[in-house]
Scaffold this motif. Structure first.
Motif, PDB file in Angstrom:
ATOM      1  N   THR A   1       4.758  -0.590   1.856  1.00 11.05           N
ATOM      2  CA  THR A   1       5.821  -1.576   1.811  1.00 11.05           C
ATOM      3  C   THR A   1       6.124  -1.933   0.353  1.00 11.05           C
ATOM      4  OG1 THR A   1       5.006  -2.495   3.886  1.00 11.05           O
ATOM      5  CG2 THR A   1       6.537  -3.850   2.630  1.00 11.05           C
ATOM      6  N   PRO A   2       7.391  -1.833  -0.052  1.00 12.01           N
ATOM      7  CA  PRO A   2       7.737  -2.172  -1.441  1.00 12.01           C
ATOM      8  C   PRO A   2       7.334  -3.615  -1.772  1.00 12.01           C
ATOM      9  CG  PRO A   2       9.575  -1.073  -0.356  1.00 12.01           C
ATOM     10  CD  PRO A   2       8.551  -1.364   0.704  1.00 12.01           C
ATOM     11  N   GLY A   3       6.685  -3.785  -2.914  1.00  9.25           N
ATOM     12  CA  GLY A   3       6.301  -5.116  -3.367  1.00  9.25           C
ATOM     13  C   GLY A   3       5.090  -5.713  -2.674  1.00  9.25           C
ATOM     14  N   PHE A   4       4.371  -4.937  -1.869  1.00 10.27           N
ATOM     15  CA  PHE A   4       3.219  -5.471  -1.147  1.00 10.27           C
ATOM     16  C   PHE A   4       2.121  -5.914  -2.117  1.00 10.27           C
ATOM     17  CE2 PHE A   4      -1.080  -4.752   0.431  1.00 10.27           C
ATOM     18  CZ  PHE A   4      -1.099  -5.602   1.519  1.00 10.27           C
ATOM     19  N   ALA A   5       1.510  -7.047  -1.804  1.00  9.06           N
ATOM     20  CA  ALA A   5       0.345  -7.532  -2.541  1.00  9.06           C
ATOM     21  C   ALA A   5      -0.599  -8.187  -1.539  1.00  9.06           C
ATOM     22  CB  ALA A   5       0.763  -8.536  -3.609  1.00  9.06           C
ATOM     23  N   ALA A   6      -1.876  -7.991  -1.746  1.00  8.62           N
ATOM     24  CA  ALA A   6      -2.877  -8.598  -0.864  1.00  8.62           C
ATOM     25  C   ALA A   6      -3.459  -9.827  -1.552  1.00  8.62           C
ATOM     26  CB  ALA A   6      -3.985  -7.600  -0.558  1.00  8.62           C
ATOM     27  N   PRO A   7      -3.726 -10.888  -0.783  1.00  3.57           N
ATOM     28  CA  PRO A   7      -4.344 -12.075  -1.370  1.00  3.57           C
ATOM     29  C   PRO A   7      -5.767 -11.784  -1.862  1.00  3.57           C
ATOM     30  CG  PRO A   7      -3.536 -12.513   0.859  1.00  3.57           C
ATOM     31  CD  PRO A   7      -3.435 -11.047   0.623  1.00  3.57           C
ATOM     32  N   THR A   8      -6.253 -12.648  -2.712  1.00  2.64           N
ATOM     33  CA  THR A   8      -7.622 -12.542  -3.213  1.00  2.64           C
ATOM     34  C   THR A   8      -8.599 -12.505  -2.039  1.00  2.64           C
ATOM     35  OG1 THR A   8      -6.984 -13.772  -5.163  1.00  2.64           O
ATOM     36  CG2 THR A   8      -9.336 -13.644  -4.698  1.00  2.64           C
ATOM     37  N   GLY A   9      -9.606 -11.663  -2.147  1.00  2.00           N
ATOM     38  CA  GLY A   9     -10.618 -11.562  -1.103  1.00  2.00           C
ATOM     39  C   GLY A   9     -10.432 -10.369  -0.186  1.00  2.00           C
ATOM     40  N   TYR A  10      -9.276  -9.729  -0.233  1.00  4.14           N
ATOM     41  CA  TYR A  10      -9.023  -8.536   0.571  1.00  4.14           C
ATOM     42  C   TYR A  10      -9.199  -7.299  -0.291  1.00  4.14           C
ATOM     43  CZ  TYR A  10      -7.143 -11.439   4.301  1.00  4.14           C
ATOM     44  OH  TYR A  10      -7.008 -12.350   5.296  1.00  4.14           O
ATOM     45  N   ARG A  11      -9.543  -6.207   0.334  1.00  6.01           N
ATOM     46  CA  ARG A  11      -9.673  -4.946  -0.398  1.00  6.01           C
ATOM     47  C   ARG A  11      -8.299  -4.380  -0.707  1.00  6.01           C
ATOM     48  NH1 ARG A  11     -13.672  -0.969   2.464  1.00  6.01           N
ATOM     49  NH2 ARG A  11     -13.047   0.295   0.685  1.00  6.01           N
ATOM     50  N   LEU A  12      -8.184  -3.815  -1.869  1.00 12.60           N
ATOM     51  CA  LEU A  12      -6.947  -3.179  -2.293  1.00 12.60           C
ATOM     52  C   LEU A  12      -7.350  -1.998  -3.172  1.00 12.60           C
ATOM     53  CD1 LEU A  12      -3.896  -3.713  -1.993  1.00 12.60           C
ATOM     54  CD2 LEU A  12      -3.988  -4.877  -4.193  1.00 12.60           C
ATOM     55  N   GLU A  13      -7.078  -0.789  -2.690  1.00  6.81           N
ATOM     56  CA  GLU A  13      -7.455   0.419  -3.425  1.00  6.81           C
ATOM     57  C   GLU A  13      -6.247   1.326  -3.563  1.00  6.81           C
ATOM     58  OE1 GLU A  13     -10.877   2.320  -1.708  1.00  6.81           O
ATOM     59  OE2 GLU A  13     -11.972   0.426  -1.545  1.00  6.81           O
ATOM     60  N   ARG A  14      -6.304   2.185  -4.558  1.00  9.04           N
ATOM     61  CA  ARG A  14      -5.222   3.150  -4.769  1.00  9.04           C
ATOM     62  C   ARG A  14      -5.230   4.177  -3.643  1.00  9.04           C
ATOM     63  NH1 ARG A  14      -3.689   4.670 -10.506  1.00  9.04           N
ATOM     64  NH2 ARG A  14      -3.329   6.600  -9.406  1.00  9.04           N
ATOM     65  N   SER A  15      -4.043   4.536  -3.218  1.00 11.59           N
ATOM     66  CA  SER A  15      -3.943   5.623  -2.250  1.00 11.59           C
ATOM     67  C   SER A  15      -3.750   6.917  -3.037  1.00 11.59           C
ATOM     68  CB  SER A  15      -2.766   5.393  -1.304  1.00 11.59           C
ATOM     69  OG  SER A  15      -1.551   5.665  -1.968  1.00 11.59           O
TER      70      SER A  15
ATOM     71  N   CYS B   1       1.972   3.470  -2.687  1.00 13.52           N
ATOM     72  CA  CYS B   1       1.210   3.001  -1.525  1.00 13.52           C
ATOM     73  C   CYS B   1      -0.144   2.476  -1.987  1.00 13.52           C
ATOM     74  CB  CYS B   1       0.969   4.122  -0.517  1.00 13.52           C
ATOM     75  SG  CYS B   1       2.456   4.857   0.188  1.00 13.52           S
ATOM     76  N   VAL B   2      -0.732   1.618  -1.168  1.00 13.99           N
ATOM     77  CA  VAL B   2      -2.091   1.142  -1.414  1.00 13.99           C
ATOM     78  C   VAL B   2      -2.876   1.241  -0.113  1.00 13.99           C
ATOM     79  CG1 VAL B   2      -1.483  -0.433  -3.287  1.00 13.99           C
ATOM     80  CG2 VAL B   2      -1.461  -1.263  -0.922  1.00 13.99           C
ATOM     81  N   LEU B   3      -4.183   1.218  -0.245  1.00 12.77           N
ATOM     82  CA  LEU B   3      -5.078   1.163   0.908  1.00 12.77           C
ATOM     83  C   LEU B   3      -5.651  -0.250   0.932  1.00 12.77           C
ATOM     84  CD1 LEU B   3      -6.901   4.572   0.420  1.00 12.77           C
ATOM     85  CD2 LEU B   3      -5.051   4.055   2.021  1.00 12.77           C
ATOM     86  N   THR B   4      -5.575  -0.907   2.083  1.00 11.22           N
ATOM     87  CA  THR B   4      -5.983  -2.301   2.155  1.00 11.22           C
ATOM     88  C   THR B   4      -6.524  -2.655   3.531  1.00 11.22           C
ATOM     89  OG1 THR B   4      -5.232  -4.578   1.765  1.00 11.22           O
ATOM     90  CG2 THR B   4      -3.643  -3.071   2.799  1.00 11.22           C
ATOM     91  N   ASN B   5      -7.216  -3.771   3.595  1.00  8.91           N
ATOM     92  CA  ASN B   5      -7.636  -4.316   4.886  1.00  8.91           C
ATOM     93  C   ASN B   5      -6.848  -5.589   5.190  1.00  8.91           C
ATOM     94  OD1 ASN B   5      -8.850  -5.984   2.991  1.00  8.91           O
ATOM     95  ND2 ASN B   5     -10.799  -6.109   4.072  1.00  8.91           N
ATOM     96  N   TYR B   6      -5.720  -5.775   4.517  1.00  7.57           N
ATOM     97  CA  TYR B   6      -4.872  -6.945   4.733  1.00  7.57           C
ATOM     98  C   TYR B   6      -3.551  -6.550   5.383  1.00  7.57           C
ATOM     99  CZ  TYR B   6      -1.846 -10.934   3.884  1.00  7.57           C
ATOM    100  OH  TYR B   6      -0.978 -11.980   4.054  1.00  7.57           O
ATOM    101  N   GLN B   7      -3.206  -7.275   6.445  1.00 10.40           N
ATOM    102  CA  GLN B   7      -1.908  -7.128   7.087  1.00 10.40           C
ATOM    103  C   GLN B   7      -1.317  -8.517   7.229  1.00 10.40           C
ATOM    104  OE1 GLN B   7      -3.980  -4.337  10.208  1.00 10.40           O
ATOM    105  NE2 GLN B   7      -1.915  -4.853  10.787  1.00 10.40           N
ATOM    106  N   PRO B   8      -0.181  -8.780   6.621  1.00  8.37           N
ATOM    107  CA  PRO B   8       0.404 -10.120   6.678  1.00  8.37           C
ATOM    108  C   PRO B   8       0.608 -10.640   8.103  1.00  8.37           C
ATOM    109  CG  PRO B   8       1.585  -8.757   5.100  1.00  8.37           C
ATOM    110  CD  PRO B   8       0.604  -7.859   5.816  1.00  8.37           C
ATOM    111  N   GLU B   9       0.963  -9.735   9.029  1.00 11.31           N
ATOM    112  CA  GLU B   9       1.220 -10.178  10.410  1.00 11.31           C
ATOM    113  C   GLU B   9      -0.061 -10.414  11.209  1.00 11.31           C
ATOM    114  OE1 GLU B   9       1.314  -5.736  10.179  1.00 11.31           O
ATOM    115  OE2 GLU B   9       2.183  -7.365   9.013  1.00 11.31           O
ATOM    116  N   HIS B  10      -1.190  -9.905  10.737  1.00 12.03           N
ATOM    117  CA  HIS B  10      -2.483 -10.096  11.414  1.00 12.03           C
ATOM    118  C   HIS B  10      -3.583 -10.273  10.373  1.00 12.03           C
ATOM    119  CE1 HIS B  10      -1.031  -9.181  15.436  1.00 12.03           C
ATOM    120  NE2 HIS B  10      -0.389  -8.158  14.935  1.00 12.03           N
ATOM    121  N   PRO B  11      -3.522 -11.366   9.591  1.00 13.02           N
ATOM    122  CA  PRO B  11      -4.547 -11.520   8.554  1.00 13.02           C
ATOM    123  C   PRO B  11      -5.935 -11.754   9.171  1.00 13.02           C
ATOM    124  CG  PRO B  11      -3.207 -13.492   8.698  1.00 13.02           C
ATOM    125  CD  PRO B  11      -2.584 -12.468   9.627  1.00 13.02           C
ATOM    126  N   VAL B  12      -6.921 -11.193   8.514  1.00 19.01           N
ATOM    127  CA  VAL B  12      -8.306 -11.384   8.916  1.00 19.01           C
ATOM    128  C   VAL B  12      -8.814 -12.558   8.096  1.00 19.01           C
ATOM    129  CG1 VAL B  12     -10.594 -10.352   8.982  1.00 19.01           C
ATOM    130  CG2 VAL B  12      -8.578  -8.932   9.377  1.00 19.01           C
TER     131      VAL B  12
END
Length: 163
Positions: free
Chosen positions: A129-143, A148-159
């Protein structure tokens, strides 16, 4: 494929499991796989379906398990599909499965509880998603694909708590 099935068993209901190409190619009004068409064209070397593809009732609990021979090819094609879906109305279709990747493996699911379990197993969602950013505390890695990024954060279903 048996090892992948065992690996995700705590997160994905594979009580109904198939590697039959016709069954694995199924899609329904409620479940759209990420990989569309010939899996080999996506870098997928093996594919299985967990869930009930239909029959007398509607399909339910569909999740696709993939062994991946070319992760960059998979991520490149998944990015193109995700951006095309996003361009329609600025969001992904609710029936679209999300691609969660691991080391040489992937799971396609639209089930938030399955994704939560897979995140605990270190799978990460390919987000283009263009402009995607994950909040602090979530994983964010290069794809493996630019944009693109690899993450465990989804805005519609945050953990809660991120991890």
């Amino acid at each position: 494929m048996t090892e992948l099935k065992k690996l995700v068993a705590s997160s994905v209901d594979c009580s109904h499991f198939s590697t039959d190409p016709d069954t694995v190619a199924i899609r329904s009004i409620d479940y759209a796989p990420v990989v569309d068409g010939n899996p080999l064209d996506w870098g997928v070397s093996g594919r299985a379906l967990c869930g009930e593809p239909a029959g007398a009732q509607r399909a339910h609990n569909l999740n696709w398990l993939d062994t991946v021979g070319d992760m960059k090819k998979l991520q490149t094609k998944a990015k193109a599909a995700q951006l095309a879906d996003f361009e329609d109305d600025g969001k992904l279709k609710a029936t679209a499965s999300l691609l969660l990747v691991g080391d040489g493996i992937a799971v396609e699911t639209n089930d938030p509880s399955a994704r939560f379990g897979l995140y605990q197993q270190q799978f990460l969602y390919l987000n283009c998603t263009p402009g995607f950013a994950a909040p602090t505390g979530y994983r964010l890695e290069r794809s493996q694909v630019e944009g693109c990024v690899l993450t465990n954060y989804q805005p519609e279903h945050p953990v809660v708590g991120g991890r």
